[in-house]
Design a protein around this motif. Structure first.
Motif, short mmCIF file in Angstrom:
data_model
loop_
_atom_site.label_atom_id
_atom_site.label_comp_id
_atom_site.label_asym_id
_atom_site.label_seq_id
_atom_site.Cartn_x
_atom_site.Cartn_y
_atom_site.Cartn_z
N ALA A 348 0.83 -1.20 0.00
CA ALA A 348 0.00 0.00 0.00
C ALA A 348 0.86 1.25 0.00
N LEU A 349 1.93 1.25 0.79
CA LEU A 349 2.82 2.41 0.84
C LEU A 349 3.50 2.64 -0.51
N ALA A 355 2.01 7.12 -6.55
CA ALA A 355 0.95 7.99 -7.06
C ALA A 355 1.32 9.46 -6.98
N GLY A 356 2.50 9.75 -6.46
CA GLY A 356 2.96 11.14 -6.46
C GLY A 356 3.25 11.74 -5.10
N THR A 357 2.96 11.01 -4.02
CA THR A 357 3.20 11.56 -2.70
C THR A 357 4.66 11.41 -2.27
N LEU A 363 4.18 7.87 4.17
CA LEU A 363 4.34 7.60 5.60
C LEU A 363 3.57 8.62 6.44
N LEU A 364 3.51 9.86 5.99
CA LEU A 364 2.69 10.85 6.69
C LEU A 364 1.22 10.45 6.68
#
Length: 392
Positions: A348-349, A355-357, A363-364
């Motif tokens: 998931a991470l 996806a761009g994070t 993690l945030l």
């Protein structure tokens, strides 16, 4: 060697085989160029095999006997490792091997724990559970530690580190063969996948379900996501990953006594502490990624281990408090199934990061999700205590 020790050795061996893969994720990245998502998938597919096997393993051993169920799966565990060796360059082959390792783990963890209990029936209460837990925890911790160290020393890090488990698995199987199995305890009409009604109730869904995935979710982020994403020097990375895995899981075991005392003080307190620890560890992980300082991952691993142990103890004890008479085993199996959903955290991470994070953004977001779980458990626990005092 006494009978229960032979079964415990089999559990140790299967636990070793289940977790030896973790530190080698870096080797798959460096040797084969595997992406973060592929490695996360191969790590998490283990749970796809484990969860249904965990749910049916105990019930199947009740129906057909412990020996009849455990023995074949102990034999399959080293064969799953052989498949990892033979198919070390094939994603599909590795996935099948990991899936098979999950099935072996699920059945053996549930059925062999009951077998150890029956072979320890003359001992002090609680001794059998401790024996089973120690055997599994030792396998979980020693397996990846040895695999990581061997991988660092060999020119063939995708094959040679698996050989110790093959030898151990064969020895454990041979020693298990003479152990007698008790007769089946139930008839043949009981459903193997019967889900206890209590697991669909509001208390279970609000007090247990939000905590459970962070048991192995915390461990998975520590051992399967962060080590592969940090930069800096790659020297000693495989050995470091093995040590980090051992530190995380060993801390999770050692903290459980403290977690029990917290839970004795107030139900759910250990789970709340565990969720706070998961957020703190994730924050340390973000700092490690931003600074490319590898040793910070050891600090994060200690805190992730505390989160793992506290969430496990609190969730398990709350499950025991909520379980209906005669359905404790099945209810605990559902709890453990929820804990293993955490193995999907690295996947998931990776998806969120892609996806761009970025890794830090993913993690945030994790910290935010854990905070939401903490809020749900805290509010529901407060209502439950108020309702209990009103009834009193």
């Amino acid at each position: 060697m006494t009978a229960w020790k032979r079964v415990a050795l089999a559990m140790f061996s299967v636990g070793w085989g289940a977790n030896q893969f973790s530190p080698l994720l870096i080797a798959y990245r460096d040797e084969l160029g595997m992406s973060t998502q592929t490695r996360a998938f191969l790590f998490g597919v283990y749970a796809v095999g484990l969860i249904p096997a965990l749910l049916v393993g105990g019930a199947a051993s009740d129906r057909w006997g412990r020996r009849a169920v455990v023995l074949p799966l102990v034999a399959l565990s080293p064969l799953a490792t052989v498949l990892l060796i033979v198919e070390h360059e094939s994603v599909a082959g590795i996935a099948v091997a990991r899936l098979l390792a999950g099935v072996c783990s699920g059945v053996v963890f549930s059925a062999a724990s009951a077998w150890v209990s029956e072979l320890s029936s003359d001992e002090v209460a609680g001794t059998a559970a401790k024996r089973a837990a120690i055997a599994l925890s030792a396998g979980f911790g020693v397996g990846p530690l040895v695999a990581g160290l061997v991988a660092e020393l060999t020119d063939h890090p995708l094959t040679v580190p698996y050989l110790p488990h093959v030898v151990l698995g064969v020895v454990a199987l041979v020693l298990l063969l003479p152990v007698p199995g008790p007769r089946p305890t139930t008839g043949g009409t009981r459903s193997l996948l019967r889900v206890p009604a209590v697991t669909c109730t509001r208390p279970f869904l609000l007090l247990v379900a939000p905590v459970a995935p962070w048991v192995f979710g915390s461990a998975a982020i520590s051992i399967a996501f962060l080590p592969a994403e940090i930069g800096g020097s790659t020297s000693g990375a495989l050995a470091f990953a093995g040590v980090l895995t051992g530190v995380t899981l060993l801390t999770g075991v050692l903290v459980q006594g403290t977690a029990r005392r917290l839970d004795d003080r107030r139900p759910l307190l250990a789970g709340q502490v565990g969720l706070v620890a998961a957020m703190a560890a994730t924050a340390i992980g973000i700092l490690a990624l931003q600074t490319d300082v590898r040793w910070l991952l050891l600090v994060a691993g200690l805190v992730f281990g505390a989160a793992y142990g506290c969430c496990l103890v609190s969730g398990l004890r709350e499950t025991e408090r909520l379980a209906d008479h005669g359905e404790l085993g099945a209810t605990v199996a559902v709890f453990y199934a929820l804990t293993y959903l955490g193995f999907g955290a690295p996947y998931a991470l990776g998806a969120i990061s892609g996806a761009g994070t970025g890794d830090e953004g993913a993690l945030l977001l994790t910290i935010g999700v854990v905070a939401l779980c903490l809020a749900v458990v805290t509010a529901a626990g407060r209502r439950a205590r108020s309702a209990g005092m009103s009834r009193a």
